[in-house]
Design an enzyme around this catalytic site. Structure first.
Site, PDB file in Angstrom:
ATOM      1  N   GLY A 136       0.074  42.522 -37.950  1.00 11.69           N
ATOM      2  CA  GLY A 136       0.438  43.358 -38.980  1.00 11.69           C
ATOM      3  C   GLY A 136       1.579  44.388 -38.753  1.00 11.69           C
ATOM      4  CG  PHE A 161      -1.734  40.816 -45.953  1.00 15.80           C
ATOM      5  CD1 PHE A 161      -2.522  40.230 -46.999  1.00 15.80           C
ATOM      6  CD2 PHE A 161      -1.665  40.823 -44.608  1.00 15.80           C
ATOM      7  CE1 PHE A 161      -3.616  40.052 -46.837  1.00 15.80           C
ATOM      8  CE2 PHE A 161      -3.253  40.494 -44.745  1.00 15.80           C
ATOM      9  CZ  PHE A 161      -3.979  40.131 -45.485  1.00 15.80           C
ATOM     10  CD  GLU A 247       8.494  49.182 -45.457  1.00 12.12           C
ATOM     11  OE1 GLU A 247       7.476  48.552 -45.169  1.00 12.12           O
ATOM     12  OE2 GLU A 247       9.479  48.753 -44.450  1.00 12.12           O
ATOM     13  CD  GLN A 341     -17.571  62.816 -58.959  1.00 13.70           C
ATOM     14  OE1 GLN A 341     -17.698  61.703 -58.571  1.00 13.70           O
ATOM     15  NE2 GLN A 341     -19.164  63.210 -59.480  1.00 13.70           N
ATOM     16  N   GLY A 345     -18.195  59.015 -66.130  1.00 17.18           N
ATOM     17  CA  GLY A 345     -17.919  57.137 -66.003  1.00 17.18           C
ATOM     18  C   GLY A 345     -16.934  56.446 -66.466  1.00 17.18           C
TER      19      GLY A 345
END
Length: 393
Positions: A136, A161, A247, A341, A345
């Site tokens: 990676g 990936f 990048e 938060q 919900g």
């Protein structure tokens, strides 16, 4: 209330407006379906090309607009990030600002004439294939090989990936042309997806970025013409190090825009949502949290705008870009969490933008070099003059 953004001209702001209008019409309404499909449509790539939003820096000789002012690219990335559509906000800038420079800077004339016009039009989608199942952030450990067979390289190995991987028509692939030479044995090759022996895995089931076609790529005796070698053989690692600052700056720009999107949708929500008979924005905890987030975002915005300005003159180096990448992606995750938060919900519901931003944000701290690697790069610069004490007799 906020510090003016004086790095942009009237022309830049007109461009910002045109990108925003395009995104509102052509991206936002379709994002939910793209998330179900695990990829954006090919049609949107062609529409972006027709609008002149892809590969803007490509010279006119290769079918582009020749716009070398990076501020336009930054605006495009920022506007996409503000939509809260995480997949498009990553995939489109990767095409133009992360993969394309390798071809522009190091491609042969034959390769440029073959690929660049199609990348400008959106007919060809590109990807960059560095990461492997066992390599990676440690790019020196690549195991994909490209054997010199005279007129062509024989490519074998796999990558994982890979953003834009499933839809890509061409990929910049990092491979070992000299497996025993370490970093000096890495070369970059342009590999067409229709090449015999090139295959793709199915798009991954990811935690977030559901509209991004991330997948594995496999190379089984793929013949790559010598004209598709980027730059010089054995110089691939150096080329990657030279282009990684842009990048990482692009990732930082996208991350900050995503954080701002989460903040602004939450700011509107707390004005409308009522609890105990009053808007939750009137509660002290809410007000203090909003003040904290607004301050952090303002400081981050000044930093990113300054780095964008420095990048125009080639002064945004690896250390500064690493600071931007790690700090902005950390901030995006923090802001997104606070905003979920505040939504209660509803913040955990996919239909709310803040929930999608929360899920999309987490991977930003991993790709383009993990944030731990970013800190390693920064610390090396800080301690570069440090020498070990001589051994005592």
């Amino acid at each position: 209330m906020f510090i003016p953004r004086d790095i942009f001209t009237e022309e830049h702001e007109l461009f910002r407006q045109s990108v925003a209008e395009f995104a509102e019409k052509e991206i936002v309404p379709y994002n939910a379906q793209w998330e179900k499909d695990k990829m954006v449509s090919r049609d949107i790539w062609r529409k972006l090309g027709q609008a002149g939003f892809l590969a803007m820096q490509v010279p006119e000789a290769y079918g582009g607009l020749g716009i070398t002012d990076f501020r336009y690219n930054a605006i495009f990335t920022e506007v996409l990030g503000l939509t809260g559509c995480g997949g498009p906000a990553i995939g489109f800038p990767l095409h133009s600002d992360i993969v394309l420079p390798y071809i522009l800077d190091y491609g042969t004339e034959e390769a440029k004439h073959k690929f660049l016009p199609k990348m400008v039009s959106g007919e060809y989608i590109n990807a960059i294939a560095m990461t492997e199942p066992g390599a990676g952030s440690d790019l020196k450990s690549l195991r994909t090989t490209a054997e010199d067979c005279g007129d062509y390289y024989l490519l074998n190995g796999s990558k994982t990936f890979i953003t834009n991987g499933y839809l890509c028509d061409v990929a910049v692939v990092a491979a070992k042309t000299n497996p025993s030479a370490g970093a000096k044995g890495i070369s970059l090759l342009l590999v067409e997806a229709n090449s015999e022996g090139f295959s793709k895995g199915v798009p991954f089931e990811k935690v977030g970025l559901h509209a991004q076609d991330t997948c594995e790529l496999f190379f089984d005796n793929v013949k790559v013409p010598k004209s598709h070698l980027l730059g010089e053989e054995g110089q691939g690692f150096r080329y990657m190090m030279e282009l990684l600052p842009q990048e990482r700056l692009v990732v930082g720009i996208a991350a900050l825009a995503g954080a701002e999107a989460a903040f602004y949708t939450t700011l509107q929500y707390v004005k409308e949502r009522k609890a105990f008979g009053q808007a939750i924005g009137t509660f002290q905890n809410t007000k203090f949290k909003l003040a904290e987030m607004a301050t952090e975002l303002q400081m981050a915005r000044v930093f990113i705008d300054r780095l964008t300005e420095l990048h125009l003159s080639g002064q945004c180096d690896t250390t500064l870009a690493s600071m931007a990448k790690y700090q902005m992606t950390d901030l995006q995750c923090k802001i997104a969490d606070e905003c979920v938060q505040m939504h209660g919900g509803y913040g955990y519901m996919w239909e709310y933008m803040v929930g999608r931003i929360y899920a999309d944000a987490r991977v930003q701290r991993i790709y383009a070099g993990t944030n731990e690697i970013m800190k390693e790069i920064i610390s090396r610069e800080l301690l570069k003059d440090l020498r070990p004490e001589p051994a005592k007799a």
